[in-house]
Design an enzyme around this catalytic site. Structure first.
Site, PDB file in Angstrom:
ATOM      1  N   THR A 371      44.954  38.279  50.925  1.00  0.00           N
ATOM      2  CA  THR A 371      46.206  38.670  51.562  1.00  0.00           C
ATOM      3  C   THR A 371      46.417  40.182  51.628  1.00  0.00           C
ATOM      4  O   THR A 371      46.778  40.690  52.691  1.00  0.00           O
ATOM      5  CB  THR A 371      47.391  37.981  50.860  1.00  0.00           C
ATOM      6  OG1 THR A 371      47.437  36.622  51.299  1.00  0.00           O
ATOM      7  CG2 THR A 371      48.717  38.649  51.187  1.00  0.00           C
ATOM      8  N   ASN A 599      43.441  38.476  34.922  1.00  0.00           N
ATOM      9  CA  ASN A 599      44.449  39.011  35.834  1.00  0.00           C
ATOM     10  C   ASN A 599      45.609  38.030  35.968  1.00  0.00           C
ATOM     11  O   ASN A 599      45.763  37.105  35.176  1.00  0.00           O
ATOM     12  CB  ASN A 599      43.819  39.282  37.192  1.00  0.00           C
ATOM     13  CG  ASN A 599      43.344  37.999  37.862  1.00  0.00           C
ATOM     14  OD1 ASN A 599      42.766  37.139  37.202  1.00  0.00           O
ATOM     15  ND2 ASN A 599      43.590  37.856  39.155  1.00  0.00           N
ATOM     16  N   LEU A 600      46.382  38.201  36.987  1.00  0.00           N
ATOM     17  CA  LEU A 600      47.542  37.350  37.235  1.00  0.00           C
ATOM     18  C   LEU A 600      47.157  35.887  37.400  1.00  0.00           C
ATOM     19  O   LEU A 600      47.895  34.989  36.995  1.00  0.00           O
ATOM     20  CB  LEU A 600      48.264  37.844  38.495  1.00  0.00           C
ATOM     21  CG  LEU A 600      49.416  36.986  38.994  1.00  0.00           C
ATOM     22  CD1 LEU A 600      50.575  37.058  38.024  1.00  0.00           C
ATOM     23  CD2 LEU A 600      49.847  37.422  40.372  1.00  0.00           C
ATOM     24  N   CYS A 601      46.015  35.620  37.990  1.00  0.00           N
ATOM     25  CA  CYS A 601      45.635  34.237  38.308  1.00  0.00           C
ATOM     26  C   CYS A 601      44.417  33.766  37.525  1.00  0.00           C
ATOM     27  O   CYS A 601      43.813  32.748  37.878  1.00  0.00           O
ATOM     28  CB  CYS A 601      45.407  34.091  39.808  1.00  0.00           C
ATOM     29  SG  CYS A 601      46.835  34.574  40.797  1.00  0.00           S
ATOM     30  N   GLU A 603      41.266  34.610  37.228  1.00  0.00           N
ATOM     31  CA  GLU A 603      39.892  34.505  37.719  1.00  0.00           C
ATOM     32  C   GLU A 603      39.100  35.801  37.583  1.00  0.00           C
ATOM     33  O   GLU A 603      37.884  35.805  37.769  1.00  0.00           O
ATOM     34  CB  GLU A 603      39.868  34.045  39.191  1.00  0.00           C
ATOM     35  CG  GLU A 603      40.124  35.128  40.231  1.00  0.00           C
ATOM     36  CD  GLU A 603      41.590  35.389  40.479  1.00  0.00           C
ATOM     37  OE1 GLU A 603      41.936  35.996  41.520  1.00  0.00           O
ATOM     38  OE2 GLU A 603      42.411  34.996  39.637  1.00  0.00           O
ATOM     39  N   PRO A 788      43.079  31.561  43.697  1.00  0.00           N
ATOM     40  CA  PRO A 788      43.867  30.397  44.158  1.00  0.00           C
ATOM     41  C   PRO A 788      43.912  30.196  45.674  1.00  0.00           C
ATOM     42  O   PRO A 788      44.236  29.118  46.129  1.00  0.00           O
ATOM     43  CB  PRO A 788      45.278  30.706  43.638  1.00  0.00           C
ATOM     44  CG  PRO A 788      45.099  31.719  42.575  1.00  0.00           C
ATOM     45  CD  PRO A 788      43.898  32.515  42.963  1.00  0.00           C
TER      46      PRO A 788
END
Length: 987
Positions: A371, A599-601, A603, A788
């Site tokens: 994104t 990290n945030l997700c 991975e 994700p």
């Protein structure tokens, strides 16, 4: 006797016909209506005011027809009807706050939906059958001439209001020929899609004086409502929406007033030149884009790629991605992809040829950039990276410096992972003030509020995840940060949290031994140690504590702390569980530093160091479903081509990217990590005819990831031959000839063979890659990570990441209204067996997208189309383990557990560690008491909301832990979706 809102019919004796006729019962044309008033279009084309009373009477009659008119029933019916009508009215007022028009059929659709949502399934089922029967009767009465012609003749004087610079506008005759052309183009090549049906139904929504915009809206809404009958209508709907987008963009660019798709074959080229000119003029695009050969690039645009969009995909691009000026979107899909391609090719030796190569990959949906790259490539501020990882130091200046870094990175749409382990614990001595520390929690509260205040440039919520190691003395309070009870000053309601778990702790859990909590102020070196070195030093500090030489510590039973970790994960959704040693022992970069967090997700696994290393990762995903051939096999040749171009695009991001923090730029240039992942795994399984819950699916995960890994590593090595190896290559595992598959042995040696079981088989010629890397080096320190893929999966119309299907059918709600999303693979298979009809749709709605309790669905289809909570967690973990062996970073792995209890959670997360996983992401749990209908919405039929999750009461996953009452599982988004875009920080 059935009733139906809006239709005349025979009625029970003693009732009046008026009670069950159209809510809009007048045949006269509409008089002037007040601003904000909603109007109803009848089947004969007349327009009348919307009236709650008409709906109330009709719905009441529907209840009476099914339940009778006894005194006992009357009270219930009255209350239910009032509630239903209130919901229906609120829905239309929310959709059209300034007023507008709706067709009588829309009201009936909403009545049906509200009956289902309210649990009035018998009435709703009869209502569906009644409507179907009357539709059939109407069809029998129609003449042989096309329905569209009949309706057109019934509306001979429809005029369209167009803008002419005056307040009133001017009225021009409806251009039926153009309408037919637009609808015909929208349906071209689509199986079981009837353009005449769309046109005839849309015409019923038109009236004299209708606006141009409302004509398009009528077409879009009509096509959208047919999706549950045939999923291919989603492509038709997208194409009809595109007609509106073309007019908006082309007018703004001065290219044309409007255009059909056929006309875009010649208009896309001049539109590209005008778009670049206008974007630069508005200071939205990089002036360097003018240096491209726009004639050459214009010729390369493929208008036919517009046909690939689902309605949700195109609407997502329009709402969130297309460049705009004063709310006018002047990008079109192929201009958007070309802009991103040009932005990524801007530093290439042959920028035009590379831009075309990149464009073809993006526009084909074979691969999609993340994104941030889609947002910003080719713009004046090209912040293209997805993830940033930092370590927070243990001094006040450093802590607030790290929080400032968070703010700057968040401003430009970065997802953040913060390592807070170095910060001293509650009660630690502060030498400078001769006082005692308040611990890490108050600073986490500040970080939380910073993420709220700096909301990613005003585009979406700030997104940050705090990591803490399991030996930190504040870990127990850290576990409770997301609770809704307790001192709110020590809660972080807007920030994600994750446990950074050493192997030694897991061994203590397995062996039911004690665990010791320390302050990092007393043992700072533990933060940078892993494997055998950590175990040796940790036991040394335990010995000091036992001897009284280290006073600030706490002894706990490892199993008790583990249960609390699982209990909080179940109750609050946090902290996630990630594994320190697997991340470090298998890291190619362990010579250059330590992985202190993800990290945030969850991975990304890259080195960080306070004040020196802010890790950056750049993401993109292969659309796996696009690489499955007609024979259901993986197309290796196509995959190799896709990966080669994708890795090059990702490597380019590093040099082009805008860095708001200098430390991040230095780190990224030194190591050049990228994260190539995948999406559409579930779609690929469908195409291959494989059930997610099977050994075949586990092997498929292994085979596909091996191929991606093989080509990605090979490509990075080829880039090194062309551009040079990354700066810290020497000393890396790569330089030692150790590939990701080989590093499993390193992990097993440190952990101990009895604590790991991970497959190490291979199918490809890996010695070829080893020799290539030894000879050429590597361009990137890290090459793979599975993110994700939140919205890019929506854009490309496939399942997210490696997720199983969440529901086979659900009703999605946004500001445009409610519409059905249905699994096209399931519909195709049901149609092939003659099982797809409105009753099946109704049954799927009742069982919330599950086929397991629908008796007429064959067993093989029940297995193939099992939804996420119907897949045993072991299959998800085993497939992830097979992927993990090939990945140099990690994967965002959500775990779905139905009938969740302490034992299931314990087994699942122990298995995740035992199978060699590096990280896990969300736990999506259904408590044992809420699995009766396989629902995560507590009985709210098909509700999809930003909160999602599972509000039904459940059982505690930690039965030994004391609690005043059994908690419910945490409310977790059903999927990263258009309505809940938090995960966009990754993709």
């Amino acid at each position: 006797m059935h009733t139906e809102t809006g239709r005349s019919k025979s009625v029970p004796e003693g009732t009046t016909k008026e009670a069950v006729t159209d809510p809009a019962s007048s045949n006269t044309t509409l008089a002037a209506t007040a601003p904000g008033q909603i109007r109803v279009i009848k089947r004969n084309g007349t327009v009348v005011p919307y009236a709650d009373s008409k709906i109330s009477v009709a719905v009441t009659k529907a209840f009476l027809a099914v339940e009778g008119g006894t005194a006992a029933a009357s009270s219930r019916i009255h209350e239910r009807v009032a509630e239903l009508v209130s919901h229906i009215s609120a829905t239309f007022k929310r959709r059209m706050p300034s007023g507008g028009t709706i067709h009588i059929e829309e009201i009936q659709d909403q009545v049906e939906l509200e009956l289902m949502r309210a649990g009035e399934h018998k009435i709703a089922r009869d209502y569906v059958l009644y409507r179907e029967e009357h539709a059939r009767l109407r069809a029998e009465k129609e003449k042989q001439e096309p329905v569209a012609e009949q309706v057109a003749e019934a509306h001979p004087n429809i005029r369209v209001k167009v803008e002419d610079g005056t307040k009133e506008g001017k009225l021009v005759p409806l251009d039926m020929e153009r309408l037919r052309t637009i609808v015909s183009e929208a349906c071209e090549g689509l199986t079981d899609v009837k353009g005449e049906l769309i046109l005839s139904e849309a015409l019923k929504n038109l009236y004299d004086g209708v606006s141009e915009n409302d004509i398009n809206t009528a077409l879009v809404i009509t096509a959208r409502t047919l999706v549950e009958q045939e999923p291919n209508y989603t492509y038709a709907t997208a194409f009809l929406l595109l007609d509106k987008l073309r007019a908006e963009a082309l007018r703004f660019l001065g290219v044309a007033e409007s255009a059909t798709q056929k006309e875009m074959e010649t208009l896309y080229k001049p539109a590209l030149a005008a778009y670049v000119e206008k974007g630069i003029e508005l200071e939205l695009l990089d002036p360097a884009l003018k240096s491209f050969d726009l004639e050459m690039l214009g010729d390369a645009i493929k208008p036919e790629c517009d046909h690939q969009f689902t309605y949700l995909g195109l609407q997502t691009l329009y709402d969130r991605y297309f460049l705009h000026s004063d709310e006018v979107r002047f990008e079109l899909p192929q201009l958007f992809f070309m802009r991103v391609a040009m932005g990524l090719a801007i530093n290439e030796d042959k920028p035009n040829e590379r831009a075309i190569e990149f464009y073809e990959l993006l526009s084909s949906f074979d691969y999609m950039s993340s994104t941030p790259t889609l947002f910003n490539a080719g713009t004046l501020r090209p912040q293209l990276s997805s993830c940033y990882l930092t370590t927070v130091p243990d001094d006040l200046h450093g802590i607030y410096g790290a929080i400032q870094d968070n703010a700057m990175l968040s401003k430009w749409a970065g997802g953040l992972g913060n390592d807070w382990t170095p910060v001293r614990s509650l009660g630690s001595y502060i030498k400078g003030t001769n006082g005692k520390s308040q611990g890490v929690v108050p600073f986490l509260k500040v970080a939380n509020d910073t993420a709220v205040a700096v909301n990613q440039g005003g585009k979406r919520k700030g997104a940050v995840c705090a990591y803490l190691e399991t030996w930190h003395l504040d870990i127990e309070e850290f576990l409770e940060l997301r609770k809704n009870t307790g001192d709110d000053r020590r809660r972080t309601h807007d920030m994600n949290t994750a446990n950074w778990v050493p192997d030694l702790f897991m061994k203590r859990v397995f062996e039911d031994k004690e665990w010791t909590l320390f302050s990092p102020a007393d043992c700072p070196d533990l933060h940078d140690l892993f494997g055998d070195a950590f175990e040796e030093r940790f036991t040394h500090y335990e010995k000091l504590a036992a001897e009284g030489k280290l006073k600030l510590h706490k002894k706990v039973r490892a199993v008790d702390l583990w249960r609390k970790m699982l209990g909080m994960l179940f109750e609050t959704g946090h902290p996630w569980i990630t594994f320190k040693d697997a991340c470090n022992l298998r890291s190619p970069q362990q010579h250059a530093g330590v992985v202190h967090s993800s990290n945030l997700c969850t991975e990304i696994t890259l080195n960080t160091k306070a004040n020196d290393e802010i890790a950056v990762c750049n993401l993109g995903s292969v659309n796996l479903s696009q690489h499955i051939g007609e024979d259901g096999k993986l197309d290796m040749g196509k995959l190799e081509s896709t990966v080669k171009t994708a890795v090059r695009m990702l490597d380019n991001v590093i040099d082009i990217n805008y860095y708001s923090v200098e430390t991040a730029r230095q780190s990224n240039m030194r190591h050049r990590p990228v994260g190539l992942g995948l999406m559409g795994f579930q779609d690929a399984l469908y195409k291959a005819g494989i059930s997610y819950s099977s050994d075949e699916a586990v092997q498929f995960a292994d085979t596909t990831m091996e191929a991606i890994s093989y080509y990605a590593i090979s490509t990075s090595s080829d880039l090194a031959a062309e551009r040079g190896s990354y700066g810290s290559y020497e000393g890396s595992l790569w330089s030692q000839g150790i590939l990701p598959i080989d590093s499993i042995e390193v992990l097993a040696k440190n952990r101990g063979e009895k604590f790991i079981e991970q497959d190490t088989s291979t199918t490809l010629e890996w010695d070829v890659v080893r020799k290539k890397v030894a000879s050429q080096g590597m361009r990137n320190s890290n090459v793979m990570a599975i993110a994700p893929t939140a919205t890019i999966a929506n854009i490309t119309g496939v399942s997210q990441s490696i997720e199983p299907t969440y529901q086979n059918l659900y009703v999605k709600s946004n500001l445009s209204g409610e519409f059905t999303v249905v699994n096209p693979y399931l519909v195709h298979d049901l149609k092939a067996r003659g099982l797809w009809d409105k009753v099946m749709v109704n049954d799927l709605k009742y069982y919330e997208g599950s086929v397991q309790k629908i008796e007429r669905v064959p067993a093989d289809l029940k297995a193939k189309y099992a939804t996420a909570f119907e897949v045993e967690p072991r299959w998800i973990v085993d497939a992830a383990s097979r992927r993990q062996k090939w990945i140099d970073q990690a994967q965002s792995l959500n775990l779905y557990i139905a009938g969740a209890n302490g034992k299931k959670l314990d087994l699942t997360y122990r298995m995740a560690w035992y199978r060699g996983l590096k990280t896990t992401y969300y736990l999506r749990a259904l408590a044992a008491t809420s699995t009766e209908k396989s629902t995560v919405t507590g009985g709210t039929l098909n509700a999809v909301s930003a909160g999602g999750g599972a509000p039904a009461a459940g059982v505690s996953p930690a039965p030994q832990a004391s609690a005043p009452q059994e908690p419910a599982p945490a409310a977790v988004p059903a999927a990263c979706s258009l309505d809940d875009p938090d995960c966009e920080a990754c993709q």
